[in-house]
Design a protein around this motif. Structure first.
Motif, PDB file in Angstrom:
ATOM      1  N   MET A 190       0.815  -1.216   0.000  1.00  0.00           N
ATOM      2  CA  MET A 190       0.000   0.000   0.000  1.00  0.00           C
ATOM      3  C   MET A 190       0.852   1.272   0.000  1.00  0.00           C
ATOM      4  O   MET A 190       0.322   2.376   0.025  1.00  0.00           O
ATOM      5  N   GLY A 191       2.188   1.096  -0.020  1.00  0.00           N
ATOM      6  CA  GLY A 191       3.076   2.237  -0.168  1.00  0.00           C
ATOM      7  C   GLY A 191       3.786   2.709   1.072  1.00  0.00           C
ATOM      8  O   GLY A 191       4.563   3.664   1.022  1.00  0.00           O
ATOM      9  N   ALA A 192       3.553   2.062   2.212  1.00  0.00           N
ATOM     10  CA  ALA A 192       4.150   2.516   3.467  1.00  0.00           C
ATOM     11  C   ALA A 192       5.593   2.042   3.619  1.00  0.00           C
ATOM     12  O   ALA A 192       6.028   1.087   2.968  1.00  0.00           O
ATOM     13  N   GLU A 193       6.317   2.724   4.487  1.00  0.00           N
ATOM     14  CA  GLU A 193       7.670   2.322   4.886  1.00  0.00           C
ATOM     15  C   GLU A 193       7.539   1.539   6.189  1.00  0.00           C
ATOM     16  O   GLU A 193       6.953   2.027   7.148  1.00  0.00           O
ATOM     17  N   VAL A 194       8.097   0.325   6.219  1.00  0.00           N
ATOM     18  CA  VAL A 194       7.907  -0.565   7.360  1.00  0.00           C
ATOM     19  C   VAL A 194       9.230  -0.867   8.050  1.00  0.00           C
ATOM     20  O   VAL A 194      10.233  -1.190   7.397  1.00  0.00           O
ATOM     21  N   HIS A 195       9.204  -0.774   9.371  1.00  0.00           N
ATOM     22  CA  HIS A 195      10.315  -1.186  10.229  1.00  0.00           C
ATOM     23  C   HIS A 195       9.787  -2.256  11.174  1.00  0.00           C
ATOM     24  O   HIS A 195       8.617  -2.227  11.557  1.00  0.00           O
ATOM     25  N   MET A 196      10.648  -3.212  11.561  1.00  0.00           N
ATOM     26  CA  MET A 196      10.181  -4.332  12.362  1.00  0.00           C
ATOM     27  C   MET A 196      11.074  -4.566  13.578  1.00  0.00           C
ATOM     28  O   MET A 196      12.277  -4.290  13.549  1.00  0.00           O
ATOM     29  N   ILE A 197      10.456  -5.094  14.641  1.00  0.00           N
ATOM     30  CA  ILE A 197      11.157  -5.453  15.871  1.00  0.00           C
ATOM     31  C   ILE A 197      10.900  -6.930  16.136  1.00  0.00           C
ATOM     32  O   ILE A 197       9.744  -7.382  16.121  1.00  0.00           O
ATOM     33  N   GLY A 198      11.953  -7.698  16.371  1.00  0.00           N
ATOM     34  CA  GLY A 198      11.787  -9.122  16.634  1.00  0.00           C
ATOM     35  C   GLY A 198      12.756  -9.621  17.682  1.00  0.00           C
ATOM     36  O   GLY A 198      13.672  -8.901  18.102  1.00  0.00           O
ATOM     37  N   ILE A 199      12.542 -10.851  18.106  1.00  0.00           N
ATOM     38  CA  ILE A 199      13.428 -11.456  19.097  1.00  0.00           C
ATOM     39  C   ILE A 199      14.231 -12.616  18.516  1.00  0.00           C
ATOM     40  O   ILE A 199      15.122 -13.133  19.170  1.00  0.00           O
ATOM     41  N   ASP A 200      13.910 -13.024  17.284  1.00  0.00           N
ATOM     42  CA  ASP A 200      14.599 -14.144  16.646  1.00  0.00           C
ATOM     43  C   ASP A 200      15.388 -13.650  15.439  1.00  0.00           C
ATOM     44  O   ASP A 200      14.824 -13.461  14.362  1.00  0.00           O
TER      45      ASP A 200
END
Length: 337
Positions: A190-200
């Motif tokens: 949809m055009g957004a900029e995505v950042h992610m947080i994970g533990i693995d």
């Protein structure tokens, strides 16, 4: 036929059970693929809240992320359904109450949930019966593997829709599991900029492969901050963090839940003008999930790590990943194997 049955916490087996009959107003679907999800795992370990409030009980036949082919129809059902490749809505409302008639059938007080609520047998079996009003036909562009991803994909489309994902939007997603990675794909589409947080960290390369701009174990400050924060975890501390992290006037989207209530500072919501949206079900997003997958806007298939037979499903619930599985977190079951 054979079906996967959970008989008690941490106890399950494949049983021979009566094959479903196409009663009046129903069809029988031969199951091609079923996805194993977090809700199924909660039933296996006994933590699913429905087991404790009377909405579900053991023994239970689970499985709700399914695709298959209609093989029999009951009285009153058009025979044209036979041979159609389908996916199904998990939430099956009564069809008569005000919630059902105004498009909120997934919140119907008297709803059945496939393999989850009110004793409706699930799809982790060779066949299942269902009313055709809860089925959607699959286009030829979506194969059996992708068909089993339509339902979780629809949940993820709803996340992106609730986040109002669009060009210029910066979105932070907590989690790097299946729903988090799918949600990231829809937000990016949809055009957004995505950042992610994970533990693995083993999931981080896949997060970058699906298009995340960054993935870390801790929140990183970025210019302009995050317009939206999404919680796709089972961590009850995340919603409160999300309210603190998101930009004033922003949105927090919650889809990850467990059996512990997650406290949120309501005064902070007011003073920071934050909108919080909860996502219960895939129902409103099923057609959108199919459309995005058909057009190639998302490639959810790369999230599938392996497909196993019905007899091997117990290994997945016991935390044993199939030998030779790919990096994708999603495991599918082929009941014919």
């Amino acid at each position: 036929m054979r079906a996967f049955v959970i008989t008690a916490p941490f106890k399950a087996e494949v049983q021979d059970v009566p094959a479903p009959i196409a009663k009046a107003g129903e069809v029988v679907v031969k199951i091609a693929r079923v996805g194993i999800c977090g809700t199924d795992v909660e039933f296996f370990n006994g933590s699913m809240p429905y087991l404790h409030d009377g909405q579900a009980k053991f023994p239970i036949r689970i499985g709700h992320e399914f695709t298959g082919t209609v093989v029999r129809v009951g009285d009153g059902v058009d025979s044209k359904w036979i041979g159609k490749r389908v996916v199904g809505d998990v939430m099956m409302g009564c069809g008569k109450c005000s919630r059902c008639t105004d498009g909120r059938q997934h919140t119907c007080q008297d709803r059945f949930e496939i393999g989850i609520r009110n004793g409706f047998d699930g799809a982790l079996a060779e066949e299942m019966s269902i009313e055709p009003r809860f089925l959607l036909e699959l286009p030829k562009e979506i194969d059996e593997t992708l068909g089993a991803l339509v339902e979780p994909g629809a949940n993820s489309w709803r996340v992106a829709n609730a986040a109002q994902a669009a060009p210029g939007k910066r979105i932070l997603i907590f989690g790097t599991g299946t729903i988090a990675l799918m949600s990231a794909q829809f937000c990016i589409a949809m055009g957004a900029e995505v950042h992610m947080i994970g533990i693995d960290p083993e999931q981080f390369p896949l997060a970058l492969e699906v298009g995340a701009k960054s993935v870390n174990t801790e929140v990183q400050s970025i210019a302009g901050g995050y317009h939206v924060v999404v919680d796709c975890t089972f961590d009850p501390s995340i919603p409160a963090k999300a309210v603190e992290i998101v930009e004033p006037g922003g949105r927090v989207v919650l889809i990850g839940v467990d059996d512990h209530a997650a406290p949120i500072n309501s005064r902070l919501l007011v003073f920071r003008d934050i909108t919080v949206v909860g996502i219960l079900s895939a129902s409103p997003g099923l057609k959108h999930s199919i459309d995005f997958m058909k057009s190639g806007k998302v490639n959810l298939g790369k999230l599938v790590g392996a497909t196993v037979g019905l007899d091997q499903a117990i290994n997945i619930f016991n935390g044993k990943r199939p030998e030779g599985a790919g990096p994708g977190p999603k495991i599918l079951v082929d009941p014919s194997r």
